[in-house]
Design a protein around this motif. Structure first.
Motif, mmCIF file in Angstrom:
data_model
loop_
_atom_site.group_PDB
_atom_site.id
_atom_site.type_symbol
_atom_site.label_atom_id
_atom_site.label_comp_id
_atom_site.label_asym_id
_atom_site.label_seq_id
_atom_site.Cartn_x
_atom_site.Cartn_y
_atom_site.Cartn_z
ATOM 1 N N LEU A 81 16.883 22.258 2.336
ATOM 2 C CA LEU A 81 17.885 21.709 1.423
ATOM 3 C C LEU A 81 17.837 22.510 0.133
ATOM 4 O O LEU A 81 16.769 22.726 -0.437
ATOM 5 C CB LEU A 81 17.591 20.244 1.117
ATOM 6 C CG LEU A 81 17.656 19.259 2.279
ATOM 7 C CD1 LEU A 81 17.358 17.853 1.783
ATOM 8 C CD2 LEU A 81 19.003 19.311 2.959
ATOM 9 N N THR A 82 18.993 22.914 -0.343
ATOM 10 C CA THR A 82 19.076 23.671 -1.581
ATOM 11 C C THR A 82 19.449 22.733 -2.711
ATOM 12 O O THR A 82 20.404 21.962 -2.611
ATOM 13 C CB THR A 82 20.127 24.796 -1.459
ATOM 14 O OG1 THR A 82 19.740 25.664 -0.389
ATOM 15 C CG2 THR A 82 20.229 25.597 -2.750
ATOM 16 N N THR A 125 14.726 25.645 -2.907
ATOM 17 C CA THR A 125 14.846 25.075 -1.578
ATOM 18 C C THR A 125 13.626 24.230 -1.260
ATOM 19 O O THR A 125 12.505 24.571 -1.636
ATOM 20 C CB THR A 125 14.985 26.207 -0.532
ATOM 21 O OG1 THR A 125 16.115 26.994 -0.853
ATOM 22 C CG2 THR A 125 15.161 25.656 0.865
ATOM 23 N N VAL A 126 13.868 23.125 -0.572
ATOM 24 C CA VAL A 126 12.784 22.276 -0.082
ATOM 25 C C VAL A 126 12.985 22.102 1.427
ATOM 26 O O VAL A 126 14.106 21.902 1.889
ATOM 27 C CB VAL A 126 12.734 20.902 -0.811
ATOM 28 C CG1 VAL A 126 14.008 20.119 -0.635
ATOM 29 C CG2 VAL A 126 11.538 20.090 -0.367
ATOM 30 N N ASP A 127 11.911 22.245 2.181
ATOM 31 C CA ASP A 127 11.945 22.036 3.629
ATOM 32 C C ASP A 127 11.785 20.544 3.874
ATOM 33 O O ASP A 127 10.684 20.004 3.762
ATOM 34 C CB ASP A 127 10.814 22.827 4.296
ATOM 35 C CG ASP A 127 10.779 22.638 5.801
ATOM 36 O OD1 ASP A 127 11.829 22.360 6.408
ATOM 37 O OD2 ASP A 127 9.672 22.759 6.376
ATOM 38 N N GLU A 130 -1.602 14.472 3.993
ATOM 39 C CA GLU A 130 -1.267 15.703 3.282
ATOM 40 C C GLU A 130 0.216 16.020 3.460
ATOM 41 O O GLU A 130 0.736 15.983 4.574
ATOM 42 C CB GLU A 130 -2.104 16.849 3.840
ATOM 43 C CG GLU A 130 -2.025 18.103 3.036
ATOM 44 C CD GLU A 130 -2.982 19.163 3.577
ATOM 45 O OE1 GLU A 130 -2.557 20.331 3.607
ATOM 46 O OE2 GLU A 130 -4.103 18.823 3.960
ATOM 47 N N ILE A 131 0.872 16.318 2.359
ATOM 48 C CA ILE A 131 2.270 16.749 2.381
ATOM 49 C C ILE A 131 2.313 18.056 1.583
ATOM 50 O O ILE A 131 2.113 18.054 0.368
ATOM 51 C CB ILE A 131 3.193 15.682 1.766
ATOM 52 C CG1 ILE A 131 3.048 14.379 2.556
ATOM 53 C CG2 ILE A 131 4.639 16.166 1.756
ATOM 54 C CD1 ILE A 131 3.574 13.167 1.869
ATOM 55 N N PRO A 132 2.515 19.178 2.264
ATOM 56 C CA PRO A 132 2.454 20.481 1.587
ATOM 57 C C PRO A 132 3.513 20.637 0.496
ATOM 58 O O PRO A 132 4.613 20.089 0.590
ATOM 59 C CB PRO A 132 2.691 21.480 2.721
ATOM 60 C CG PRO A 132 2.361 20.746 3.975
ATOM 61 C CD PRO A 132 2.717 19.308 3.704
ATOM 62 N N ASP A 133 3.174 21.398 -0.527
ATOM 63 C CA ASP A 133 4.103 21.725 -1.597
ATOM 64 C C ASP A 133 5.320 22.425 -0.987
ATOM 65 O O ASP A 133 5.185 23.236 -0.069
ATOM 66 C CB ASP A 133 3.408 22.637 -2.611
ATOM 67 C CG ASP A 133 4.192 22.780 -3.889
ATOM 68 O OD1 ASP A 133 4.681 21.756 -4.403
ATOM 69 O OD2 ASP A 133 4.312 23.916 -4.381
ATOM 70 N N GLY A 134 6.496 22.094 -1.479
ATOM 71 C CA GLY A 134 7.716 22.716 -0.972
ATOM 72 C C GLY A 134 8.307 22.019 0.242
ATOM 73 O O GLY A 134 9.272 22.496 0.822
ATOM 74 N N ASP A 180 21.189 17.052 -11.319
ATOM 75 C CA ASP A 180 21.152 18.240 -10.478
ATOM 76 C C ASP A 180 21.749 17.897 -9.121
ATOM 77 O O ASP A 180 21.838 16.721 -8.736
ATOM 78 C CB ASP A 180 19.725 18.766 -10.332
ATOM 79 C CG ASP A 180 19.187 19.361 -11.645
ATOM 80 O OD1 ASP A 180 19.971 19.532 -12.597
ATOM 81 O OD2 ASP A 180 17.977 19.646 -11.698
ATOM 82 N N MET A 181 22.149 18.924 -8.381
ATOM 83 C CA MET A 181 22.899 18.716 -7.136
ATOM 84 C C MET A 181 22.109 19.197 -5.914
ATOM 85 O O MET A 181 21.540 20.288 -5.922
ATOM 86 C CB MET A 181 24.231 19.464 -7.184
ATOM 87 C CG MET A 181 25.178 18.977 -8.275
ATOM 88 S SD MET A 181 25.727 17.274 -8.059
ATOM 89 C CE MET A 181 26.721 17.417 -6.589
ATOM 90 N N VAL A 182 22.136 18.370 -4.873
ATOM 91 C CA VAL A 182 21.522 18.709 -3.584
ATOM 92 C C VAL A 182 22.661 19.079 -2.643
ATOM 93 O O VAL A 182 23.619 18.318 -2.489
ATOM 94 C CB VAL A 182 20.719 17.516 -3.013
ATOM 95 C CG1 VAL A 182 20.140 17.866 -1.655
ATOM 96 C CG2 VAL A 182 19.629 17.090 -3.985
ATOM 97 N N GLU A 183 22.554 20.252 -2.029
ATOM 98 C CA GLU A 183 23.566 20.668 -1.066
ATOM 99 C C GLU A 183 23.346 19.868 0.220
ATOM 100 O O GLU A 183 22.337 20.041 0.903
ATOM 101 C CB GLU A 183 23.435 22.172 -0.775
ATOM 102 C CG GLU A 183 24.501 22.690 0.137
ATOM 103 C CD GLU A 183 24.341 24.190 0.397
ATOM 104 O OE1 GLU A 183 24.628 24.601 1.527
ATOM 105 O OE2 GLU A 183 23.936 24.913 -0.518
ATOM 106 N N LEU A 184 24.279 18.995 0.513
ATOM 107 C CA LEU A 184 24.153 18.119 1.667
ATOM 108 C C LEU A 184 24.630 18.838 2.931
ATOM 109 O O LEU A 184 25.509 19.686 2.877
ATOM 110 C CB LEU A 184 24.949 16.838 1.443
ATOM 111 C CG LEU A 184 24.537 16.033 0.213
ATOM 112 C CD1 LEU A 184 25.476 14.871 -0.001
ATOM 113 C CD2 LEU A 184 23.099 15.552 0.350
#
Length: 151
Positions: free
Chosen positions: A32-33, A43-45, A64-68, A143-147
């Motif tokens: 997601l951008t 971007t976040v996965d 655990e939840i990895p960064d990003g 801020d905007m998330v590209e859906l």
């Protein structure tokens, strides 16, 4: 008889362990951008939780939840959303996002807390990430998330 009972108990323990392991399986994900107010992007996965079962379980029991990385919760209609941290040991931050992709709220959440974190307006999505990720990446309300067209 003792041997049969012992075997049955071991089998049930095995099934329980397998069942718990399946709950921790990573959901399908998409990048997601997020566009910041200054026009730059990050971007976040994000794993996609779009069924009642996946939305209810979310990041529960994840150590655990990895960064990003994160999890996007997709709902069928706009509504006031309420999230809590039941059985969730990892500190998270949550962004409530409207149907147009605009971040309306960002909150930090406390591990294992049963207190509800409530959106201030009706929204369609919630994005959970490791606590502090939004702040570290200068992501703010507005801020905007590209859906994605297809979830």
């Amino acid at each position: 008889m003792k041997k049969i009972l012992s075997s049955a108990i071991l089998f049930l323990l095995f099934l329980s362990a397998v069942s718990c392991k399946e709950k921790h399986t990573r959901l399908p994900s998409k990048d997601l951008t997020i566009t910041r107010s200054n026009g730059t992007t990050i971007t976040v996965d994000a794993e996609i939780a779009k069924t009642n079962e996946t939305r209810q379980f979310g990041f529960m029991e994840r150590e655990e939840i990895p960064d990003g990385t994160g999890m996007i919760f997709v709902f069928e209609q706009d509504q006031i959303l309420r999230f809590w941290m039941k059985n969730t040991p990892t500190p998270l931050s949550i962004a409530y996002i409207d149907r147009n992709g605009k971040i309306r709220d960002i909150f930090d959440m406390t591990p294992f807390s049963l207190s509800e974190i409530v959106s201030t307006v009706s929204v369609r999505y919630a994005l959970e990430v490791p606590q502090g990720w939004f702040q570290k990446n200068d992501i703010k309300t507005g801020d905007m998330v590209e859906l994605l067209e297809e979830w």
